[in-house]
Design a protein around this motif. Structure first.
Motif, PDB file in Angstrom:
ATOM      1  N   MET A  85      -4.526  23.367  10.511  1.00 22.95           N
ATOM      2  CA  MET A  85      -4.137  22.316  11.472  1.00 22.95           C
ATOM      3  C   MET A  85      -3.763  21.016  10.759  1.00 22.95           C
ATOM      4  O   MET A  85      -3.068  20.183  11.297  1.00 22.95           O
ATOM      5  CB  MET A  85      -5.310  22.061  12.422  1.00 22.95           C
ATOM      6  CG  MET A  85      -4.971  21.213  13.599  1.00 22.95           C
ATOM      7  SD  MET A  85      -3.623  21.885  14.573  1.00 22.95           S
ATOM      8  CE  MET A  85      -4.272  23.524  14.906  1.00 22.95           C
ATOM      9  N   SER A  86      -4.237  20.871   9.499  1.00 25.05           N
ATOM     10  CA  SER A  86      -3.820  19.700   8.735  1.00 25.05           C
ATOM     11  C   SER A  86      -2.625  20.016   7.865  1.00 25.05           C
ATOM     12  O   SER A  86      -2.319  19.304   6.914  1.00 25.05           O
ATOM     13  CB  SER A  86      -4.990  19.171   7.908  1.00 25.05           C
ATOM     14  OG  SER A  86      -5.961  18.634   8.793  1.00 25.05           O
ATOM     15  N   GLY A  87      -1.947  21.092   8.207  1.00 27.01           N
ATOM     16  CA  GLY A  87      -0.622  21.309   7.663  1.00 27.01           C
ATOM     17  C   GLY A  87      -0.520  22.149   6.418  1.00 27.01           C
ATOM     18  O   GLY A  87       0.580  22.372   5.917  1.00 27.01           O
ATOM     19  N   ASN A  88      -1.611  22.663   5.912  1.00 32.50           N
ATOM     20  CA  ASN A  88      -1.538  23.429   4.680  1.00 32.50           C
ATOM     21  C   ASN A  88      -1.457  24.933   4.893  1.00 32.50           C
ATOM     22  O   ASN A  88      -1.671  25.714   3.963  1.00 32.50           O
ATOM     23  CB  ASN A  88      -2.714  23.056   3.767  1.00 32.50           C
ATOM     24  CG  ASN A  88      -2.617  21.609   3.319  1.00 32.50           C
ATOM     25  OD1 ASN A  88      -1.748  21.262   2.525  1.00 32.50           O
ATOM     26  ND2 ASN A  88      -3.449  20.729   3.876  1.00 32.50           N
ATOM     27  N   THR A  89      -1.165  25.333   6.129  1.00 27.34           N
ATOM     28  CA  THR A  89      -1.019  26.749   6.438  1.00 27.34           C
ATOM     29  C   THR A  89       0.351  27.010   7.057  1.00 27.34           C
ATOM     30  O   THR A  89       0.800  26.249   7.902  1.00 27.34           O
ATOM     31  CB  THR A  89      -2.118  27.204   7.424  1.00 27.34           C
ATOM     32  OG1 THR A  89      -3.394  27.046   6.795  1.00 27.34           O
ATOM     33  CG2 THR A  89      -1.948  28.661   7.831  1.00 27.34           C
ATOM     34  N   PHE A  90       0.999  28.095   6.632  1.00 30.66           N
ATOM     35  CA  PHE A  90       2.263  28.508   7.227  1.00 30.66           C
ATOM     36  C   PHE A  90       2.100  29.908   7.790  1.00 30.66           C
ATOM     37  O   PHE A  90       1.519  30.778   7.155  1.00 30.66           O
ATOM     38  CB  PHE A  90       3.388  28.502   6.191  1.00 30.66           C
ATOM     39  CG  PHE A  90       4.739  28.761   6.793  1.00 30.66           C
ATOM     40  CD1 PHE A  90       5.411  27.756   7.464  1.00 30.66           C
ATOM     41  CD2 PHE A  90       5.335  30.019   6.719  1.00 30.66           C
ATOM     42  CE1 PHE A  90       6.652  27.981   8.042  1.00 30.66           C
ATOM     43  CE2 PHE A  90       6.572  30.257   7.303  1.00 30.66           C
ATOM     44  CZ  PHE A  90       7.230  29.239   7.959  1.00 30.66           C
ATOM     45  N   ASP A 132      -9.414  22.642   4.845  1.00 30.41           N
ATOM     46  CA  ASP A 132      -8.310  21.786   5.259  1.00 30.41           C
ATOM     47  C   ASP A 132      -8.754  20.906   6.431  1.00 30.41           C
ATOM     48  O   ASP A 132      -9.447  21.376   7.329  1.00 30.41           O
ATOM     49  CB  ASP A 132      -7.111  22.651   5.681  1.00 30.41           C
ATOM     50  CG  ASP A 132      -5.806  21.876   5.650  1.00 30.41           C
ATOM     51  OD1 ASP A 132      -5.789  20.751   5.118  1.00 30.41           O
ATOM     52  OD2 ASP A 132      -4.795  22.403   6.148  1.00 30.41           O
ATOM     53  N   ARG A 167      -3.006  14.771  16.039  1.00 33.80           N
ATOM     54  CA  ARG A 167      -3.428  15.425  14.794  1.00 33.80           C
ATOM     55  C   ARG A 167      -3.785  14.379  13.747  1.00 33.80           C
ATOM     56  O   ARG A 167      -4.766  14.545  13.018  1.00 33.80           O
ATOM     57  CB  ARG A 167      -2.328  16.350  14.270  1.00 33.80           C
ATOM     58  CG  ARG A 167      -2.146  17.580  15.136  1.00 33.80           C
ATOM     59  CD  ARG A 167      -0.926  18.393  14.756  1.00 33.80           C
ATOM     60  NE  ARG A 167      -1.151  19.107  13.493  1.00 33.80           N
ATOM     61  CZ  ARG A 167      -0.304  19.991  13.001  1.00 33.80           C
ATOM     62  NH1 ARG A 167       0.809  20.293  13.651  1.00 33.80           N
ATOM     63  NH2 ARG A 167      -0.565  20.611  11.872  1.00 33.80           N
ATOM     64  N   GLU A 224       1.910  16.160   8.838  1.00 36.21           N
ATOM     65  CA  GLU A 224       0.862  16.805   8.049  1.00 36.21           C
ATOM     66  C   GLU A 224       1.481  17.604   6.915  1.00 36.21           C
ATOM     67  O   GLU A 224       2.026  18.680   7.122  1.00 36.21           O
ATOM     68  CB  GLU A 224       0.041  17.753   8.946  1.00 36.21           C
ATOM     69  CG  GLU A 224      -0.629  17.102  10.134  1.00 36.21           C
ATOM     70  CD  GLU A 224      -1.693  16.086   9.733  1.00 36.21           C
ATOM     71  OE1 GLU A 224      -2.346  16.293   8.704  1.00 36.21           O
ATOM     72  OE2 GLU A 224      -1.864  15.089  10.463  1.00 36.21           O
ATOM     73  N   PRO A 225       1.414  17.067   5.705  1.00 36.90           N
ATOM     74  CA  PRO A 225       1.894  17.874   4.586  1.00 36.90           C
ATOM     75  C   PRO A 225       0.963  19.065   4.353  1.00 36.90           C
ATOM     76  O   PRO A 225      -0.217  18.966   4.685  1.00 36.90           O
ATOM     77  CB  PRO A 225       1.814  16.901   3.409  1.00 36.90           C
ATOM     78  CG  PRO A 225       0.853  15.841   3.810  1.00 36.90           C
ATOM     79  CD  PRO A 225       0.814  15.813   5.315  1.00 36.90           C
ATOM     80  N   PHE A 245       3.127  21.920   5.126  1.00 39.33           N
ATOM     81  CA  PHE A 245       3.998  22.753   5.961  1.00 39.33           C
ATOM     82  C   PHE A 245       4.333  22.093   7.299  1.00 39.33           C
ATOM     83  O   PHE A 245       5.400  22.310   7.838  1.00 39.33           O
ATOM     84  CB  PHE A 245       3.357  24.127   6.197  1.00 39.33           C
ATOM     85  CG  PHE A 245       3.244  24.963   4.961  1.00 39.33           C
ATOM     86  CD1 PHE A 245       4.382  25.444   4.336  1.00 39.33           C
ATOM     87  CD2 PHE A 245       2.008  25.267   4.411  1.00 39.33           C
ATOM     88  CE1 PHE A 245       4.285  26.222   3.196  1.00 39.33           C
ATOM     89  CE2 PHE A 245       1.902  26.041   3.262  1.00 39.33           C
ATOM     90  CZ  PHE A 245       3.038  26.515   2.647  1.00 39.33           C
ATOM     91  N   ASP A 246       3.402  21.344   7.835  1.00 42.75           N
ATOM     92  CA  ASP A 246       3.622  20.772   9.162  1.00 42.75           C
ATOM     93  C   ASP A 246       4.087  19.332   9.066  1.00 42.75           C
ATOM     94  O   ASP A 246       3.591  18.438   9.775  1.00 42.75           O
ATOM     95  CB  ASP A 246       2.346  20.881  10.007  1.00 42.75           C
ATOM     96  CG  ASP A 246       2.008  22.313  10.336  1.00 42.75           C
ATOM     97  OD1 ASP A 246       2.817  23.206  10.032  1.00 42.75           O
ATOM     98  OD2 ASP A 246       0.936  22.546  10.910  1.00 42.75           O
ATOM     99  N   THR A 256      -2.055  29.744   3.101  1.00 42.11           N
ATOM    100  CA  THR A 256      -2.703  28.439   3.040  1.00 42.11           C
ATOM    101  C   THR A 256      -2.740  28.036   1.581  1.00 42.11           C
ATOM    102  O   THR A 256      -3.121  28.845   0.730  1.00 42.11           O
ATOM    103  CB  THR A 256      -4.128  28.530   3.616  1.00 42.11           C
ATOM    104  OG1 THR A 256      -4.056  29.071   4.940  1.00 42.11           O
ATOM    105  CG2 THR A 256      -4.802  27.169   3.679  1.00 42.11           C
ATOM    106  N   LYS A 277     -10.569  24.937  13.744  1.00 39.25           N
ATOM    107  CA  LYS A 277      -9.208  24.657  14.192  1.00 39.25           C
ATOM    108  C   LYS A 277      -8.673  23.357  13.587  1.00 39.25           C
ATOM    109  O   LYS A 277      -7.515  23.257  13.251  1.00 39.25           O
ATOM    110  CB  LYS A 277      -9.163  24.603  15.708  1.00 39.25           C
ATOM    111  CG  LYS A 277      -9.460  25.986  16.311  1.00 39.25           C
ATOM    112  CD  LYS A 277      -9.066  26.102  17.755  1.00 39.25           C
ATOM    113  CE  LYS A 277      -9.165  27.548  18.224  1.00 39.25           C
ATOM    114  NZ  LYS A 277      -8.899  27.710  19.654  1.00 39.25           N
TER     115      LYS A 277
END
Lengths: 361, 361, 361, 361
Positions: free
Chosen positions: C1-6, B28, D345, D219-220, D222-223, C13, B8
């Motif tokens: 969770m570190s932002g590289n997935t949409f 990630d 996060r 978080e780059p 996407f987030d 990802t 997660k």
């Protein structure tokens, strides 16, 4: 993300401590149009409820559940379902003596180090009392699965040293142990009576089975049906082992023995327990779980207090001498929650799949 | 959500089929500033690599991994890490005969019904070849854990009927079986040689241990450390059972026996396997897993084809006669990935927790 | 969770830095059975590709994408799709001068403080070069949506001070600006030529439209279709504002003017932009986004270096004078990815919903 | 996954309909040790509460919140926090007339097509009444952020055609409009009084600001912080547009004008609104949101009923003539929830980051 949610598409998020004012849950993702009432949930809650026989804790909780949202004019609306059970029989004073002590084999020590603060009354959040909300949510899942011809049932397959072979589903509901063999019940009762006299506790093994499954449920490679089921079952208090199908017996099996051969009439065996490559095969899904003996016993044990000093701990209060006895409805709930989640996940991606090959069972 | 991601906060997402051009992963959430090179990953990949002894598949894959992003001037940057391994030794023609057949105990039947279409070459996505990326990602996790004094190691504890008691870590790296007892190796070799002559396969049991853990990892109530570990381990191909600590032996244990008493000097036993209430206690984290015998054997078996007709299946191609033999690095990887994920989850919420109570071990 | 997935059910990802060896993505959750080839992705990649006119960066990248998994014999298999684009035209030496400086309005300063380490070459992970993978993944989404009659298209609606009224879709593909009015193109070209002479950059506004949507997509209350779309569009480099339908014009509107009245023949207006209560209405989904001017310009600007000293920064290298010019395919991709994700989410929960009320449009 | 949860590490899951028995929420991931009582939540709930002036709905709800778990002896325990507000002033009979009609610009039509069934009483789940739980959860986030020196505040920046320049925070709490300019209040009151006489409604613009932020949150790719903030703000009922910093004004700006230059003493401007590359810069985080006019007005409008027949709709009941008036605390809540989530996060992954460069503001 802090662990109080189960499932990805049919999600259950819970709150509540053993001695707080109430337990609650939010069920999100339930399909709309399902006929649902509080009575549908109460049946399983009553099966798990404490104090219904002399073999479980004597805490008296009616576990009366209220549906606060998500159901309108008798059917689910597709929006989130709020559930609430009020606690009524807390006796927090029982715990003042041990508030600065770590009971051996209990979560006291680990909660203390994780959070730096804990609700010591009855184990707080670590109490198996939280499983009431699992059972309530699981009952919603079961009801939906039933509309698709899927039935989830469990039974006790071992109590301490006493192994119990499956005999009939009918018997399971007719004794305090969820024992599928009525002839075994007197032996179980005698064992438990002696256990209480010994001021001790014991482990148990529970088996759960789902029938009527379609093939295709489970998401390779990480979220296999059996992997998510293992997650769900291992998350139940006191569980220390999970098996699918033949489980640990596989280790000594040969491939020619283990493989479940197929004929046009169906599979010839089910060592796989209904899962191949992490995906349901259409055969019965079978899991077994091992529950450790209750840690709260009145036989004194060595421990330390929060200052690091040695203490002798005696756990008073009202406890189950075998947490496995009430675990069957909980295990059923976790299997049902796993299945409905995978059912929704499967159809999100594979709505249009049509294959002509006959389905076996 | 379709199952190709594990974790997660420290997430691993993978792709790749047995006979496709390449396998890949995206890691990630790796903390920035970790010294990392391809050599750090190659070690574990070589331990899992096929074809290094006569007891595993003879497919020759160098399993050379490339890091394509997320590392700059020798350290991780905190951004996503792309990993790639090219497949080099595919022999897809071996599979043309069975493309319309379902091999018993294999994922053929379930993939067919789930997706309606499948890559039948070498099992496609259902092949254990995907575990190479687990091992690569797990090596990153291991390296980070090592900076915190946490070590994850595994060994084979049973091969078919042969039980193996733990003797020493040193031995594990010195034989093809990950056997911790050098004196047992000749017996294992003889067993495997006979198995090949029998054209059969066999199951195995693997044990994994993490040492140096802090107390506090694990998120009650659903994402307990043991529950997420069970998820990770059960997601490995062929695994049918998972135990934490005493596992199924708990069933027959009494509470006075099972509970791990504490003194100021430490825990007096570790039946719990390092987890209490779903949270790490600081004791070694211990898990056992059961792997079924390989389904691909050359002994003919009854099955059906995609039209529902009965067929006799003989699985040619190159296969491991015991998938458990190469499973130790995979199990280590899944434990390491579970631990780093929970380490990050724990500190997100509990950064400021300070307790004065001594930590036991 | 570190932002590289949409996305949640159809997930993308990505990895890759501007000057690293390659960019990559894993698309998970794509339904099986979709005809798909690399050519299907290349079209949109070519629309976004740098160096195709004098108005964009002169970096030459073929942006040739490879599909490494998840497609077998021309159709998707339902397993994860690996995508890879190799970088070929890096000029990292351009950046050695600014490696210790923070370019104003750029991500240098924030990456430095977030991670403590950063790949300064061409902006590393913060470069808009990562959007190539969004476009590749979006092309898969578009292809699937097209099979359901859903079409996603965008155009430039303002360049700096020049407003562009929508005229025709045909024109959009025939000029370097994605301008829907062919008569406006000379004005845009003249503006851009002057801008380069001024060594400056400028902002732009892009509009995106999806037609053919069914009513029902969007998950109240937090994951409304418009909320997730805003997330997706705002995640594009340089975007500072997102509007749905009438957007900020709503502020001064009265209810009697804004509401889109309905008749049996359809809605009478579309101020809502196709979303009511966070759920698609079946009308065209309309969004507008504002992109800021490129921060990398050759006009000197005041800044500091990593030691806190004042510096004058001049950004050499090859940059787009208006990042909005190549943003249309990216915005389309993010809308397509949002829609396919919600399509899968909707049908997971609402598979059996049948209503007799006519659908309007 | 069905949209009733916000956040990834600090999560809020809500339930409840406008005319159901209660609203509730579960807050998961709140750090332990935070002093918290119901009074901490009640302040913001009272700011959002209906019926406190003649310019909002006359429904009377005390919105008294109860904390049912997760707080022990005055501090949070790190376990899930259950929140409950009982509805007390439902008048469901107001809605019987419109139960088979779709009010224009309302969610009636889309809920009907999404779920096939809906709670029509007061809009059911689509009612802005659910935002009470956002505000309650947001108050927990605000309290934690305050312990880190972060303050989140908002104000009305436009009501219909009346633009309101920011003057002082003090004034915001002293009028019914959250207006930061006390001299503007009489004009706003007069406008609203006329609006009611016109039986119409109007839109509004709200601005929200967070001060005291550290650089590094987001978080780059996407987030990004701004992308997740856009998600949160756009998820509020009636919101149709979101801007960060200069927002849509960027479109006509040149790079030399827009870029926020830096000196050792700090940034020289804040067109970016506190976010660079999706990561907080340490400058104030600034967002603006556009709310559409209330759809429920008593001026008749054309629509259809669930059978597809044309009808004339007049929305009786008690409604806000400008939903923007009570939106300020809701927008603050969504910004606070976004920030605390990103704070957790960030520190999960970047715990050990130490940079010597001075932080600007």
């Amino acid at each position: 993300m802090s662990g109080n949610t189960f499932g990805k598409l049919f999600t259950v998020t819970t709150f509540g401590e053993s001695h707080g004012p109430a337990l609650g849950a939010i069920v999100d993702g339930c399909p709309p149009g399902l006929a649902l009432s509080e009575a549908d949930l109460q049946g399983d809650l009553d099966r798990r409820r404490p104090g219904t026989s002399r073999h479980t804790t004597q805490r008296r909780e009616p576990d009366q559940v209220r549906i606060l949202s998500g159901v309108f004019e008798g059917v689910t609306t597709g929006t989130s379902i709020g559930l609430l059970i009020e606690n009524t029989d807390q006796r927090s004073k029982d715990y003042s003596k041990i508030k600065d002590q770590f009971r051996p084999a209990h979560a006291d020590y680990t909660y203390h180090h994780k959070y730096g603060v804990r609700d010591y009354r009855g184990g707080g959040r670590s109490s198996a009392r939280e499983t009431a909300m699992r059972v309530a949510a699981g009952a919603i899942a079961k009801k939906y699965l039933a509309t698709m011809g899927i039935q989830v049932r469990g039974y006790m397959s071992q109590l301490g040293p006493i192994e119990i072979a499956f005999k009939e589903w009918q018997a399971v509901g007719e004794n305090a142990f969820f024992c599928p063999d009525p002839d075994k019940v007197p032996e179980l009762e005698a064992y438990m009576d002696q256990l209480r006299r010994d001021q001790d506790s014991v482990g148990a093994k529970i088996s759960v089975v789902a029938e009527g499954l379609p093939p295709g449920l489970g998401e390779p490679v990480f979220d296999r049906l059996d992997a998510d089921l293992a997650h769900g079952l291992m998350s139940i208090n006191a569980v220390k082992g999970v098996e699918i199908g033949a489980g640990f017996a596989c280790v000594a099996q040969r491939g020619s023995e283990h493989r479940d051969e197929m004929t046009p009439e169906g599979f010839l065996s089910n060592h796989a327990g209904g899962v191949l490559g992490g995906i349901s095969s259409g055969q019965p899904l079978i899991a077994h779980l091992a529950l450790k003996p209750t840690s709260s016993i009145t036989t004194p044990g060595r421990s330390i207090d929060i200052h690091g000093n040695p203490v002798e701990v005696v756990t008073k209060g009202r406890h189950d001498p075998c947490v496995g006895i009430r675990a069957t409805p909980i295990a059923e709930a976790m299997m049902a929650l796993t299945l409905i989640d995978h059912l929704l996940r499967h159809r999100a991606q594979n709505l249009d799949v049509r294959v002509d090959t006959p389905r076996l069972s």
